[in-house]
Design a protein around this motif. Structure first.
Motif, PDB file in Angstrom:
ATOM      1  N   GLY A 155      -4.948 -60.894  48.755  1.00  0.00           N
ATOM      2  CA  GLY A 155      -6.088 -60.793  49.660  1.00  0.00           C
ATOM      3  C   GLY A 155      -5.650 -60.893  51.112  1.00  0.00           C
ATOM      4  N   ARG A 156      -6.617 -61.063  51.985  1.00  0.00           N
ATOM      5  CA  ARG A 156      -6.326 -61.060  53.421  1.00  0.00           C
ATOM      6  C   ARG A 156      -5.831 -62.429  53.880  1.00  0.00           C
ATOM      7  N   GLU A 213      -8.613 -52.735  39.057  1.00  0.00           N
ATOM      8  CA  GLU A 213      -8.037 -51.453  38.675  1.00  0.00           C
ATOM      9  C   GLU A 213      -6.534 -51.433  38.928  1.00  0.00           C
ATOM     10  N   MET A 214      -6.092 -52.040  40.026  1.00  0.00           N
ATOM     11  CA  MET A 214      -4.658 -52.108  40.311  1.00  0.00           C
ATOM     12  C   MET A 214      -3.929 -52.917  39.236  1.00  0.00           C
ATOM     13  N   THR A 215      -4.520 -54.035  38.843  1.00  0.00           N
ATOM     14  CA  THR A 215      -3.902 -54.871  37.814  1.00  0.00           C
ATOM     15  C   THR A 215      -3.775 -54.107  36.507  1.00  0.00           C
ATOM     16  N   SER A 216      -4.845 -53.395  36.142  1.00  0.00           N
ATOM     17  CA  SER A 216      -4.822 -52.605  34.915  1.00  0.00           C
ATOM     18  C   SER A 216      -3.808 -51.473  35.015  1.00  0.00           C
ATOM     19  N   ARG A 217      -3.781 -50.813  36.164  1.00  0.00           N
ATOM     20  CA  ARG A 217      -2.888 -49.666  36.367  1.00  0.00           C
ATOM     21  C   ARG A 217      -1.421 -50.100  36.282  1.00  0.00           C
ATOM     22  N   SER A 218      -1.141 -51.313  36.700  1.00  0.00           N
ATOM     23  CA  SER A 218       0.236 -51.813  36.657  1.00  0.00           C
ATOM     24  C   SER A 218       0.642 -52.259  35.257  1.00  0.00           C
ATOM     25  N   GLY A 219      -0.283 -52.190  34.313  1.00  0.00           N
ATOM     26  CA  GLY A 219      -0.009 -52.704  32.975  1.00  0.00           C
ATOM     27  C   GLY A 219       0.022 -54.217  32.953  1.00  0.00           C
ATOM     28  N   ASN A 220      -0.812 -54.838  33.841  1.00  0.00           N
ATOM     29  CA  ASN A 220      -0.831 -56.306  33.990  1.00  0.00           C
ATOM     30  C   ASN A 220       0.552 -56.861  34.321  1.00  0.00           C
ATOM     31  N   SER A 221       1.262 -56.088  35.128  1.00  0.00           N
ATOM     32  CA  SER A 221       2.630 -56.461  35.478  1.00  0.00           C
ATOM     33  C   SER A 221       2.656 -57.781  36.248  1.00  0.00           C
ATOM     34  N   PRO A 222       3.522 -58.704  35.859  1.00  0.00           N
ATOM     35  CA  PRO A 222       3.617 -59.970  36.591  1.00  0.00           C
ATOM     36  C   PRO A 222       4.266 -59.816  37.961  1.00  0.00           C
ATOM     37  N   ASN A 223       4.881 -58.660  38.220  1.00  0.00           N
ATOM     38  CA  ASN A 223       5.531 -58.479  39.520  1.00  0.00           C
ATOM     39  C   ASN A 223       4.624 -57.825  40.558  1.00  0.00           C
ATOM     40  N   ALA A 240      -7.875 -47.156  47.896  1.00  0.00           N
ATOM     41  CA  ALA A 240      -7.227 -46.096  47.118  1.00  0.00           C
ATOM     42  C   ALA A 240      -6.647 -45.038  48.040  1.00  0.00           C
ATOM     43  N   GLU A 241      -7.349 -44.738  49.141  1.00  0.00           N
ATOM     44  CA  GLU A 241      -6.885 -43.710  50.072  1.00  0.00           C
ATOM     45  C   GLU A 241      -5.587 -44.117  50.761  1.00  0.00           C
ATOM     46  N   ARG A 242      -5.345 -45.412  50.851  1.00  0.00           N
ATOM     47  CA  ARG A 242      -4.125 -45.907  51.503  1.00  0.00           C
ATOM     48  C   ARG A 242      -3.032 -46.247  50.493  1.00  0.00           C
ATOM     49  N   GLY A 243      -3.213 -45.818  49.247  1.00  0.00           N
ATOM     50  CA  GLY A 243      -2.119 -45.901  48.292  1.00  0.00           C
ATOM     51  C   GLY A 243      -2.129 -47.102  47.375  1.00  0.00           C
ATOM     52  N   ALA A 244      -3.286 -47.762  47.212  1.00  0.00           N
ATOM     53  CA  ALA A 244      -3.329 -48.969  46.379  1.00  0.00           C
ATOM     54  C   ALA A 244      -2.903 -48.689  44.946  1.00  0.00           C
ATOM     55  N   LEU A 245      -3.395 -47.592  44.367  1.00  0.00           N
ATOM     56  CA  LEU A 245      -3.087 -47.306  42.966  1.00  0.00           C
ATOM     57  C   LEU A 245      -1.637 -46.863  42.793  1.00  0.00           C
ATOM     58  N   GLU A 246      -1.103 -46.191  43.794  1.00  0.00           N
ATOM     59  CA  GLU A 246       0.308 -45.807  43.745  1.00  0.00           C
ATOM     60  C   GLU A 246       1.210 -47.047  43.780  1.00  0.00           C
ATOM     61  N   ILE A 247       0.808 -48.061  44.543  1.00  0.00           N
ATOM     62  CA  ILE A 247       1.577 -49.312  44.555  1.00  0.00           C
ATOM     63  C   ILE A 247       1.564 -49.944  43.166  1.00  0.00           C
ATOM     64  N   ARG A 271      -7.349 -57.044  52.589  1.00  0.00           N
ATOM     65  CA  ARG A 271      -8.709 -57.051  52.044  1.00  0.00           C
ATOM     66  C   ARG A 271      -8.903 -55.891  51.083  1.00  0.00           C
ATOM     67  N   ALA A 272      -9.529 -56.189  49.953  1.00  0.00           N
ATOM     68  CA  ALA A 272      -9.910 -55.152  48.988  1.00  0.00           C
ATOM     69  C   ALA A 272     -11.081 -55.672  48.182  1.00  0.00           C
ATOM     70  N   ASP A 273     -11.884 -54.754  47.647  1.00  0.00           N
ATOM     71  CA  ASP A 273     -12.963 -55.221  46.790  1.00  0.00           C
ATOM     72  C   ASP A 273     -12.396 -55.590  45.418  1.00  0.00           C
ATOM     73  N   ALA A 274     -13.137 -56.436  44.722  1.00  0.00           N
ATOM     74  CA  ALA A 274     -12.657 -56.982  43.454  1.00  0.00           C
ATOM     75  C   ALA A 274     -12.416 -55.884  42.421  1.00  0.00           C
ATOM     76  N   ASP A 275     -13.241 -54.852  42.433  1.00  0.00           N
ATOM     77  CA  ASP A 275     -13.077 -53.767  41.453  1.00  0.00           C
ATOM     78  C   ASP A 275     -11.736 -53.063  41.637  1.00  0.00           C
ATOM     79  N   LEU A 276     -11.334 -52.855  42.884  1.00  0.00           N
ATOM     80  CA  LEU A 276     -10.049 -52.198  43.132  1.00  0.00           C
ATOM     81  C   LEU A 276      -8.891 -53.080  42.693  1.00  0.00           C
ATOM     82  N   PHE A 277      -8.967 -54.360  42.978  1.00  0.00           N
ATOM     83  CA  PHE A 277      -7.913 -55.265  42.523  1.00  0.00           C
ATOM     84  C   PHE A 277      -7.803 -55.244  41.001  1.00  0.00           C
TER      85      PHE A 277
END
Length: 338
Positions: free
Chosen positions: A219-220, A204-214, A172-179, A196-202
Motif C-alpha cells: 500500500g501507500r 487480482e495481483m495476488t491471484s495472478r502471481s499464483g499466490n507467490s510469497p515473493n 492495471a494501466e501502469r503495469g500492476a498485472l505484469e508485475i 495506493r491501489a483498490d482492494a480488488d486489484l490487489f
C-alpha cells in the motif's frame, strides 16, 4: 508573500507538491499545502471543498494542480483578488481516452472538454506551470518532475534479498498485472509494490502471481519511508501500457529510481525509451519475456548492475543541474503577478 497549494485530487504526501512547498519556503515565501483528497466523498464534492478553500483563503497566490480547478478555481481566486497559478501534470485530453470509466462513444466529447478546460485554464490563470516539455505552450513555465538527487540515498545494496520495486499509484494501466506475472515467473526475486491501489486489484495481483510469497503489496507509504524500503533494489519498475497518455510520458518514478541508485526497467514506449537510452537501452523491454530477462540479468550480472546504477545516478544529477526545478517553480510563482 503567501502561497497556498489547493488540491482536490492529490494526497498530502504528494512528492511534487511537497517539493513545491519546500522550494517556495526556501525562497522566502510562506507556503502551505491544503488537500481535500482524503475521505470517501466523490471527486466533485472534493472539488467544491477546494473551491470553498480558495474563496476563504488569505493567500496572495493559489497554486492549482487539478484539472477540475483550472478554470473554476482560477475564477474564484481572481474574484478574491488572488493570483492563480495552474500546474499541469499530464496531457489530459489524451489521458481521458484511456479512462476505462468513460464510455467509448463519449471519449471524443470528453477529449474536447478536456482540451477546452486546459485552454481556458491557461488563459485565466496568472501563470501556468507544466511538468514536461511536451506540455508547454508559449508563456508556460516548465517545472520538470525531477527530484533533487541529494534527497535520496544512492548508496549500494543494503538488502539481504534480491528485490525489484515499484513505487507509485498501482493500476492495471501502469503495469500492476505484469508485475504479478513477473513475480510468478521469477520466484528467486522479491517484488515489492509500494502505492495506493483498490482492494480488488490487489486481490487480482495476488491471484495472478499464483499466490507467490515473493510478491509483497504494502500500500501507500510516506515518501521517505517508501524510498527507504526501496533502497538497495536491483530494479525499479515502470511498466506503462501503450496508451495515448503514456506514449511520451517520463514518469517521476524514473527520476526517483535513478536518484536512489536503482536501475530503471521499463516497457518499450517512446518517452521511457528516451529516458533509459541515456542509461542503457537494454533496460527497455517489449514483452514480458524481455522484462523478465532484464531483471534476471540485473540480479545475476553485478558488473552490469553497478554500471547502469552509476550511469542512472549521473543522468539525474546532470538533468537536475540543467533544469533546476526549485528555481523554476519560484520563478513561475513570482511572475504570476506581473
Amino acid at each position: 508573500m503567501k502561497v497556498t497549494i489547493v488540491t482536490s485530487g492529490h494526497w498530502d504526501g504528494d512528492p511534487r507538491l511537497n517539493r513545491h512547498v519546500r522550494y517556495l519556503r526556501e525562497a522566502g515565501f510562506e507556503a502551505e499545502l491544503r488537500t481535500f483528497a482524503s475521505g470517501n466523498r466523490g471527486r466533485i464534492s472534493k472539488a467544491f471543498g477546494a473551491l470553498a478553500a480558495i474563496t476563504n483563503t488569505n493567500s496572495d497566490i493559489v497554486l492549482l494542480p487539478d484539472p477540475e480547478l483550472f478554470v473554476a478555481g482560477s475564477i474564484a481566486a481572481r474574484f478574491r483578488g488572488i493570483h492563480p497559478v495552474i500546474d499541469i501534470h499530464e496531457d489530459y485530453p489524451k489521458a481521458v481516452t484511456s479512462r476505462a470509466w468513460i464510455p467509448v462513444l463519449l471519449r471524443p466529447i470528453a477529449r474536447l472538454l478536456a482540451r477546452t478546460n486546459d485552454w481556458l485554464g491557461r488563459k485565466i490563470a496568472g501563470a501556468t506551470m507544466v511538468a514536461a516539455e511536451e506540455l508547454a505552450t508559449p508563456g508556460a513555465h516548465v517545472v520538470l518532475n525531477i527530484p533533487n538527487p541529494d534527497d535520496f540515498d544512492g548508496s549500494g545494496n543494503h538488502l539481504e534479498i534480491i528485490q525489484a520495486v515499484y513505487v507509485g499509484d498501482v493500476t492495471a494501466e501502469r503495469g500492476a498485472l505484469e508485475i504479478a506475472d513477473l513475480a510468478r515467473r521469477l520466484p528467486g526475486i522479491h517484488f515489492l509494490v509500494i502505492g495506493r491501489a483498490d482492494a480488488d486489484l490487489f486481490r487480482e495481483m495476488t491471484s495472478r502471481s499464483g499466490n507467490s510469497p515473493n510478491l509483497e503489496l504494502v500500500g501507500r507509504l510516506e515518501h521517505k519511508d517508501a524510498w527507504e524500503r526501496a533502497r538497495g533494489s536491483i530494479a525499479g519498475l515502470s511498466l506503462l501500457r501503450p496508451l495515448p497518455a503514456y506514449s511520451e510520458a517520463i514518469a517521476t518514478k524514473l527520476w526517483e529510481y535513478a536518484a536512489a541508485g536503482i536501475p530503471p526497467v521499463v516497457t518499450d514506449l517512446p518517452g521511457q525509451n528516451r529516458f533509459v537510452s541515456a542509461v542503457d537501452s537494454s533496460l527497455a523491454g517489449q514483452s514480458l519475456d524481455d522484462l523478465a530477462g532484464i531483471i534476471q540479468r540485473l540480479a545475476e550480472d553485478e558488473e552490469f548492475r553497478a554500471r547502469v546504477t552509476e550511469t542512472a545516478r549521473a543522468v539525474v544529477v546532470e538533468h537536475w543541474s540543467d533544469s533546476r526545478p526549485d528555481l523554476a517553480v519560484v520563478r513561475a510563482v513570482s511572475l504570476s503577478q506581473s
